[in-house]
Design a protein around this motif. Structure first.
Motif, PDB file in Angstrom:
ATOM      1  N   MET A 296       0.854  -1.146  -0.116  1.00  0.00           N
ATOM      2  CA  MET A 296       0.055  -0.122   0.157  1.00  0.00           C
ATOM      3  C   MET A 296       0.870   1.206   0.062  1.00  0.00           C
ATOM      4  SD  MET A 296      -3.165   0.577  -0.302  1.00  0.00           S
ATOM      5  CE  MET A 296      -4.619   1.666   0.556  1.00  0.00           C
ATOM      6  N   HIS A 297       1.603   1.377  -1.035  1.00  0.00           N
ATOM      7  CA  HIS A 297       2.527   2.453  -1.142  1.00  0.00           C
ATOM      8  C   HIS A 297       1.918   3.711  -1.497  1.00  0.00           C
ATOM      9  CE1 HIS A 297       2.184   0.641  -4.890  1.00  0.00           C
ATOM     10  NE2 HIS A 297       2.346   1.566  -5.522  1.00  0.00           N
ATOM     11  N   GLU A 298       0.598   3.571  -1.681  1.00  0.00           N
ATOM     12  CA  GLU A 298      -0.363   4.469  -2.115  1.00  0.00           C
ATOM     13  C   GLU A 298      -0.484   5.705  -0.950  1.00  0.00           C
ATOM     14  OE1 GLU A 298      -0.858   2.008  -3.521  1.00  0.00           O
ATOM     15  OE2 GLU A 298      -1.072   2.011  -5.859  1.00  0.00           O
ATOM     16  N   LEU A 299      -0.464   4.753   0.437  1.00  0.00           N
ATOM     17  CA  LEU A 299      -0.880   5.465   1.686  1.00  0.00           C
ATOM     18  C   LEU A 299       0.441   6.429   1.885  1.00  0.00           C
ATOM     19  CD1 LEU A 299      -2.428   5.846   4.009  1.00  0.00           C
ATOM     20  CD2 LEU A 299      -1.317   3.951   5.142  1.00  0.00           C
ATOM     21  N   SER A 300       1.704   6.098   1.654  1.00  0.00           N
ATOM     22  CA  SER A 300       2.702   7.204   1.849  1.00  0.00           C
ATOM     23  C   SER A 300       2.772   8.002   0.834  1.00  0.00           C
ATOM     24  CB  SER A 300       4.021   6.338   2.107  1.00  0.00           C
ATOM     25  OG  SER A 300       4.244   5.583   1.248  1.00  0.00           O
ATOM     26  N   ILE A 301       2.545   7.808  -0.239  1.00  0.00           N
ATOM     27  CA  ILE A 301       2.497   8.615  -1.392  1.00  0.00           C
ATOM     28  C   ILE A 301       1.438   9.756  -1.093  1.00  0.00           C
ATOM     29  CG2 ILE A 301       1.905   9.044  -3.748  1.00  0.00           C
ATOM     30  CD1 ILE A 301       3.343   6.381  -4.078  1.00  0.00           C
ATOM     31  N   THR A 302       0.104   9.646  -0.384  1.00  0.00           N
ATOM     32  CA  THR A 302      -0.904  10.375  -0.294  1.00  0.00           C
ATOM     33  C   THR A 302      -0.559  11.280   0.850  1.00  0.00           C
ATOM     34  OG1 THR A 302      -2.605   8.545  -0.838  1.00  0.00           O
ATOM     35  CG2 THR A 302      -3.222  10.589  -0.034  1.00  0.00           C
ATOM     36  N   ARG A 303       0.095  10.635   1.879  1.00  0.00           N
ATOM     37  CA  ARG A 303       0.598  11.314   3.035  1.00  0.00           C
ATOM     38  C   ARG A 303       1.731  12.551   2.481  1.00  0.00           C
ATOM     39  NH1 ARG A 303       1.402   6.774   6.999  1.00  0.00           N
ATOM     40  NH2 ARG A 303      -0.446   6.862   8.292  1.00  0.00           N
ATOM     41  N   ASN A 304       2.375  12.198   1.523  1.00  0.00           N
ATOM     42  CA  ASN A 304       3.506  13.195   0.886  1.00  0.00           C
ATOM     43  C   ASN A 304       2.674  14.339   0.427  1.00  0.00           C
ATOM     44  OD1 ASN A 304       6.540  12.758   0.744  1.00  0.00           O
ATOM     45  ND2 ASN A 304       5.748  10.380   0.672  1.00  0.00           N
ATOM     46  N   VAL A 305       1.765  13.824  -0.279  1.00  0.00           N
ATOM     47  CA  VAL A 305       0.839  15.002  -1.176  1.00  0.00           C
ATOM     48  C   VAL A 305       0.316  15.815  -0.274  1.00  0.00           C
ATOM     49  CG1 VAL A 305      -1.348  15.170  -2.382  1.00  0.00           C
ATOM     50  CG2 VAL A 305       0.442  13.367  -3.254  1.00  0.00           C
ATOM     51  N   VAL A 306      -0.274  15.320   0.933  1.00  0.00           N
ATOM     52  CA  VAL A 306      -0.805  16.107   1.723  1.00  0.00           C
ATOM     53  C   VAL A 306      -0.013  17.028   2.539  1.00  0.00           C
ATOM     54  CG1 VAL A 306      -2.157  16.058   4.126  1.00  0.00           C
ATOM     55  CG2 VAL A 306      -2.818  14.604   2.456  1.00  0.00           C
ATOM     56  N   ALA A 307       1.179  16.658   2.901  1.00  0.00           N
ATOM     57  CA  ALA A 307       2.027  17.371   3.501  1.00  0.00           C
ATOM     58  C   ALA A 307       2.586  18.384   2.419  1.00  0.00           C
ATOM     59  CB  ALA A 307       3.412  16.663   3.885  1.00  0.00           C
ATOM     60  N   ILE A 308       2.835  18.209   1.264  1.00  0.00           N
ATOM     61  CA  ILE A 308       3.542  19.271   0.396  1.00  0.00           C
ATOM     62  C   ILE A 308       2.353  20.258   0.163  1.00  0.00           C
ATOM     63  CG2 ILE A 308       4.274  19.581  -1.998  1.00  0.00           C
ATOM     64  CD1 ILE A 308       5.456  16.700  -1.903  1.00  0.00           C
ATOM     65  N   VAL A 309       0.983  19.741   0.039  1.00  0.00           N
ATOM     66  CA  VAL A 309      -0.048  20.873  -0.347  1.00  0.00           C
ATOM     67  C   VAL A 309      -0.218  21.818   0.869  1.00  0.00           C
ATOM     68  CG1 VAL A 309      -2.433  21.199  -0.743  1.00  0.00           C
ATOM     69  CG2 VAL A 309      -0.977  19.370  -2.159  1.00  0.00           C
ATOM     70  N   SER A 310       0.032  21.181   2.064  1.00  0.00           N
ATOM     71  CA  SER A 310      -0.700  21.954   3.451  1.00  0.00           C
ATOM     72  C   SER A 310       0.620  22.914   3.265  1.00  0.00           C
ATOM     73  CB  SER A 310      -0.590  20.871   4.521  1.00  0.00           C
ATOM     74  OG  SER A 310      -1.571  19.815   4.393  1.00  0.00           O
ATOM     75  N   GLU A 311       1.735  22.673   3.241  1.00  0.00           N
ATOM     76  CA  GLU A 311       2.658  23.696   3.302  1.00  0.00           C
ATOM     77  C   GLU A 311       2.515  24.934   2.313  1.00  0.00           C
ATOM     78  OE1 GLU A 311       6.595  25.090   4.521  1.00  0.00           O
ATOM     79  OE2 GLU A 311       5.139  23.710   5.440  1.00  0.00           O
ATOM     80  N   HIS A 312       2.129  24.550   1.237  1.00  0.00           N
ATOM     81  CA  HIS A 312       1.996  25.531   0.277  1.00  0.00           C
ATOM     82  C   HIS A 312       0.588  26.331   0.666  1.00  0.00           C
ATOM     83  CE1 HIS A 312       4.996  25.008  -2.769  1.00  0.00           C
ATOM     84  NE2 HIS A 312       4.863  23.753  -2.627  1.00  0.00           N
ATOM     85  N   ALA A 313      -0.279  25.681   1.248  1.00  0.00           N
ATOM     86  CA  ALA A 313      -1.668  26.181   1.388  1.00  0.00           C
ATOM     87  C   ALA A 313      -1.163  27.330   2.612  1.00  0.00           C
ATOM     88  CB  ALA A 313      -2.576  25.338   2.048  1.00  0.00           C
ATOM     89  N   GLN A 314      -0.405  27.210   3.357  1.00  0.00           N
ATOM     90  CA  GLN A 314      -0.137  28.360   4.515  1.00  0.00           C
ATOM     91  C   GLN A 314      -1.331  28.680   5.151  1.00  0.00           C
ATOM     92  OE1 GLN A 314       1.807  31.407   2.407  1.00  0.00           O
ATOM     93  NE2 GLN A 314       3.599  30.153   2.271  1.00  0.00           N
ATOM     94  N   GLN A 315      -2.035  27.497   5.810  1.00  0.00           N
ATOM     95  CA  GLN A 315      -3.173  27.818   6.594  1.00  0.00           C
ATOM     96  C   GLN A 315      -4.541  28.135   5.943  1.00  0.00           C
ATOM     97  OE1 GLN A 315      -2.724  26.902   9.710  1.00  0.00           O
ATOM     98  NE2 GLN A 315      -0.372  27.580  10.104  1.00  0.00           N
ATOM     99  N   ARG A 316      -4.521  28.157   4.525  1.00  0.00           N
ATOM    100  CA  ARG A 316      -5.669  28.527   3.658  1.00  0.00           C
ATOM    101  C   ARG A 316      -6.419  27.178   3.441  1.00  0.00           C
ATOM    102  NH1 ARG A 316      -2.692  31.883  -0.653  1.00  0.00           N
ATOM    103  NH2 ARG A 316      -1.310  30.294  -0.291  1.00  0.00           N
ATOM    104  N   LYS A 317      -7.687  27.371   3.156  1.00  0.00           N
ATOM    105  CA  LYS A 317      -8.416  25.931   3.057  1.00  0.00           C
ATOM    106  C   LYS A 317      -8.047  25.482   1.622  1.00  0.00           C
ATOM    107  CE  LYS A 317     -12.951  23.575   3.279  1.00  0.00           C
ATOM    108  NZ  LYS A 317     -11.940  22.455   3.744  1.00  0.00           N
ATOM    109  N   VAL A 318      -7.776  24.397   1.305  1.00  0.00           N
ATOM    110  CA  VAL A 318      -7.645  23.824   0.194  1.00  0.00           C
ATOM    111  C   VAL A 318      -8.823  23.250  -0.651  1.00  0.00           C
ATOM    112  CG1 VAL A 318      -6.082  22.129  -1.229  1.00  0.00           C
ATOM    113  CG2 VAL A 318      -5.170  23.266   0.778  1.00  0.00           C
ATOM    114  N   LEU A 319      -9.052  23.891  -1.677  1.00  0.00           N
ATOM    115  CA  LEU A 319     -10.442  23.547  -2.387  1.00  0.00           C
ATOM    116  C   LEU A 319     -10.257  22.295  -3.360  1.00  0.00           C
ATOM    117  CD1 LEU A 319     -11.727  26.888  -3.219  1.00  0.00           C
ATOM    118  CD2 LEU A 319     -12.346  25.605  -1.046  1.00  0.00           C
TER     119      LEU A 319
END
Lengths: 299, 109
Positions: free
Chosen positions: B1-24
């Motif tokens: 289930m490598h998709e799990l760690s890949i998805t975690r990476n996606v969430v981490a990278i996007v959250s960083e760029h979002a800088q507290q804003r809500k991601v749509l």
């Protein structure tokens, strides 16, 4: 959490040195900081969601890499490679290994292919000829590291808990704990799984896939990514060939359909048949990596 | 289930760029020859985004096609399957694309 490396959440991984009993359980906060040495200077814009707020000091020296994001109203164009973090840390591991002249090999297979038995025999047979140490990856138990240690070889156990593969970051930690001597070989026994480990570069020189004759000669077609990523296929348990329906030539042809360059060797870790061919392969690679280091340092 | 760690990476990278804003919305590019199942990413995305700025965000996955050049006959063709052969029967293929695994863009509130 940091943009440069995009920390994944792998808290709960345990690194154990069975010789000393020293154990390190990586917490989420620790995971979020492990990478700091790799790219000092990043701004630490951590959110409370991903890491506890930091109150401790950091040294920030290097200039942070530009974030490849351009704001267009509310849409942010990213073009960011999802596995870039792992790749960057793998390159760091590779640099660290090559500076010491250490040859690291990533052994991958399904569970029960005989990876640990093959390693045990290799370590015993090459004792005095090649200096080797081992990083063992499993979800649970210290069993394999204990088996390796019984050969007289140094081993570090990584228990990934829920993780189905090793990643570069955690292997970097294990390499530091292992402290392999110059001009030696580090065998990284990955978690038994023919799918996920194919995707993750650990900084190794090559992936070696081990396939036993009890598993079926169609495995390279069923799990093509792993055979595509590997340089060498060791067909193990050749002593059982008379008892199973396994066509070795067809297996090799299947593997070459996925990866025309893959080399194949027939071995039995139980009887020792064919193992010398594997040792020659290993020693040739070790010599070429040592030669590469000598040439590099002479320039 | 490598998709799990890949998805975690996606969430981490996007959250960083979002800088507290809500991601749509998040758009991923996944090559069709990569060992990634878009459906597994979708499954993990719902779980991994809970309690993050990405919670409730739409996930768009663009599947990019693979292509290959045959070393035997030189033909260039679309490669949709890692096990496909060239029409000449050649299996010595040089892959061009299809391994992509990128976050293309994101939309914030």
């Amino acid at each position: 959490m940091c943009t440069t490396c995009g920390c994944s959440n792998m808290e709960g991984v345990i690194i154990t040195d069975p010789a000393s009993g020293a154990m390190r359980i990586l917490t989420k906060a620790e995971r979020d900081h492990m990478h700091a040495e790799g790219h000092p200077g990043h701004p630490h814009a951590h959110t409370a969601i991903y890491a506890p707020a930091h109150t401790h000091p950091h040294t920030h020296e290097a200039v942070v890499e530009a974030i490849p994001a351009a704001l267009h109203g509310t849409t942010i164009a990213l073009e960011q490679e999802i596995l870039s973090k792992n790749r960057r840390i793998a390159e760091r591991n590779r640099g660290w290994l090559s500076s010491r002249g250490v040859l690291a090999l990533n052994l991958v297979s399904s569970p029960g292919s005989g990876k640990t038995s093959l390693l045990e025999r290799t370590l015993r047979d090459l004792r005095g000829r090649v200096t080797m140490s081992v990083i063992e990856g499993d979800q649970e138990t210290m069993n394999d590291a204990e088996r390796i240690r019984a050969t007289g070889c140094k081993a570090i156990q990584i228990n990934t808990g829920k993780g189905c593969h090793l990643e570069a970051e955690i292997v970097g930690e294990a390499l530091a704990a292992l402290d392999a001597p110059a001009d030696s070989v580090v065998m990284i026994e990955n978690v038994g799984n023919l799918v996920c480990p194919a995707l993750f570069d650990l900084g190794e020189r090559a992936k070696i896939v081990i396939l036993s004759v009890t598993e079926g000669d169609d495995k390279p077609l069923k799990y093509p990514h792993m055979f595509h990523a590997s340089e060498l296929m060791l067909i193990n348990k050749m002593d059982l060939l008379p008892y199973v329906d396994f066509d070795v030539e067809r297996c090799i042809a299947n593997a070459r359909q996925v990866n025309p360059n893959i080399q194949a060797l027939r071995v039995s870790a139980t009887t020792g048949a064919g193992m010398e061919d594997w040792y020659h392969w290993l020693q040739d690679l070790l010599h070429s990596s040592q030669m590469g280091r000598l040439v590099h340092s002479a320039v | 289930m490598h998709e799990l760690s890949i998805t975690r990476n996606v969430v981490a990278i996007v959250s960083e760029h979002a800088q507290q804003r809500k991601v749509l919305r998040v758009t991923l590019e996944v090559g069709e020859l990569s060992a990634i199942m878009p459906e597994a990413i979708r499954f993990c995305f719902d779980i991994c985004t809970q309690g993050t700025p990405l919670e409730g965000a739409r996930l768009d996955i663009m599947q990019t096609p693979g292509s290959a050049t045959c070393r035997d006959c030189g033909a260039e063709f679309a490669l949709h399957d890692i096990l496909a052969r060239c029409v000449c029967g050649g299996t010595h293929l040089v892959r061009r694309g299809g391994d992509e695994l990128n976050i293309k863009e994101m939309e914030v509130a």
